[in-house]
Design a protein around this motif. Sequence first.
Motif, PDB file in Angstrom:
ATOM      1  N   LYS A  79       0.969  -1.110  -0.102  1.00  0.00           N
ATOM      2  CA  LYS A  79       0.066   0.067  -0.062  1.00  0.00           C
ATOM      3  C   LYS A  79       0.732   1.299   0.220  1.00  0.00           C
ATOM      4  CE  LYS A  79      -3.899   1.851   2.372  1.00  0.00           C
ATOM      5  NZ  LYS A  79      -4.764   1.507   3.661  1.00  0.00           N
ATOM      6  N   VAL A  80       0.640   2.093  -0.956  1.00  0.00           N
ATOM      7  CA  VAL A  80       1.358   3.180  -0.968  1.00  0.00           C
ATOM      8  C   VAL A  80       0.590   4.739  -1.013  1.00  0.00           C
ATOM      9  CG1 VAL A  80       3.046   4.649  -2.436  1.00  0.00           C
ATOM     10  CG2 VAL A  80       3.135   2.074  -2.694  1.00  0.00           C
ATOM     11  N   ASN A  81       1.217   5.414  -0.163  1.00  0.00           N
ATOM     12  CA  ASN A  81       0.237   6.840  -0.063  1.00  0.00           C
ATOM     13  C   ASN A  81       0.441   7.322  -1.454  1.00  0.00           C
ATOM     14  OD1 ASN A  81      -0.323   6.531   2.621  1.00  0.00           O
ATOM     15  ND2 ASN A  81       1.613   7.156   3.312  1.00  0.00           N
ATOM     16  N   ALA A  82      -0.753   8.127  -1.851  1.00  0.00           N
ATOM     17  CA  ALA A  82      -0.719   8.929  -3.112  1.00  0.00           C
ATOM     18  C   ALA A  82       0.470   9.742  -3.188  1.00  0.00           C
ATOM     19  CB  ALA A  82      -2.003   9.580  -3.115  1.00  0.00           C
ATOM     20  N   GLU A  83       0.992  10.435  -2.042  1.00  0.00           N
ATOM     21  CA  GLU A  83       1.972  11.482  -2.084  1.00  0.00           C
ATOM     22  C   GLU A  83       3.305  10.620  -2.535  1.00  0.00           C
ATOM     23  OE1 GLU A  83       1.803  14.486  -2.362  1.00  0.00           O
ATOM     24  OE2 GLU A  83      -0.322  14.519  -2.032  1.00  0.00           O
ATOM     25  N   ASP A  84       3.457   9.299  -2.434  1.00  0.00           N
ATOM     26  CA  ASP A  84       4.526   8.806  -2.705  1.00  0.00           C
ATOM     27  C   ASP A  84       4.603   7.981  -4.023  1.00  0.00           C
ATOM     28  OD1 ASP A  84       5.717   9.442  -0.299  1.00  0.00           O
ATOM     29  OD2 ASP A  84       4.689   7.776   0.816  1.00  0.00           O
ATOM     30  N   LEU A  85       3.527   8.135  -4.690  1.00  0.00           N
ATOM     31  CA  LEU A  85       3.529   7.347  -6.115  1.00  0.00           C
ATOM     32  C   LEU A  85       4.331   7.921  -6.872  1.00  0.00           C
ATOM     33  CD1 LEU A  85      -0.617   7.086  -6.448  1.00  0.00           C
ATOM     34  CD2 LEU A  85       1.119   5.204  -5.485  1.00  0.00           C
TER      35      LEU A  85
ATOM     36  N   PRO B 134      -6.472   8.286  -1.003  1.00  0.00           N
ATOM     37  CA  PRO B 134      -5.220   8.493   0.028  1.00  0.00           C
ATOM     38  C   PRO B 134      -3.913   7.511  -0.285  1.00  0.00           C
ATOM     39  CG  PRO B 134      -7.069   7.417   1.174  1.00  0.00           C
ATOM     40  CD  PRO B 134      -7.634   7.982   0.022  1.00  0.00           C
ATOM     41  N   ALA B 135      -4.357   6.329  -0.901  1.00  0.00           N
ATOM     42  CA  ALA B 135      -3.498   5.393  -0.983  1.00  0.00           C
ATOM     43  C   ALA B 135      -3.998   4.267  -1.995  1.00  0.00           C
ATOM     44  CB  ALA B 135      -2.933   4.652   0.143  1.00  0.00           C
TER      45      ALA B 135
ATOM     46  N   LYS C 150      -4.707  11.929  -6.821  1.00  0.00           N
ATOM     47  CA  LYS C 150      -4.481  13.116  -5.737  1.00  0.00           C
ATOM     48  C   LYS C 150      -5.645  13.980  -5.759  1.00  0.00           C
ATOM     49  CE  LYS C 150       0.647  12.811  -5.439  1.00  0.00           C
ATOM     50  NZ  LYS C 150       1.718  13.674  -5.878  1.00  0.00           N
TER      51      LYS C 150
END
Length: 71
Positions: free
Chosen positions: A3-9, A49-50, A44
């Motif tokens: 699971k990856v946070n949207a900010e880290d994609l 969120p993820a 985003k």
Amino acid sequence: MIKVNAEDLNVGMTLARSILDPYNNRVLLTAGQKLTSHYIYRIKEIGIPAVFIKDNLGIEEVEPIVSDITI
């Protein structure tokens, strides 16, 4: 699968699970889709969120306890 946070994609990551519209459960992006800068921007913007991303660990995907589709 992680699971990856949207900010880290990042561009080029591959979705492990489909992304559903949080309002009507319509499929927005299907599993296996590679992320582009436009897709990441929209994820985003919509407020997701993820997401689940494929990894190279070779671990089998476990079926979720709760279905993606709610009745």
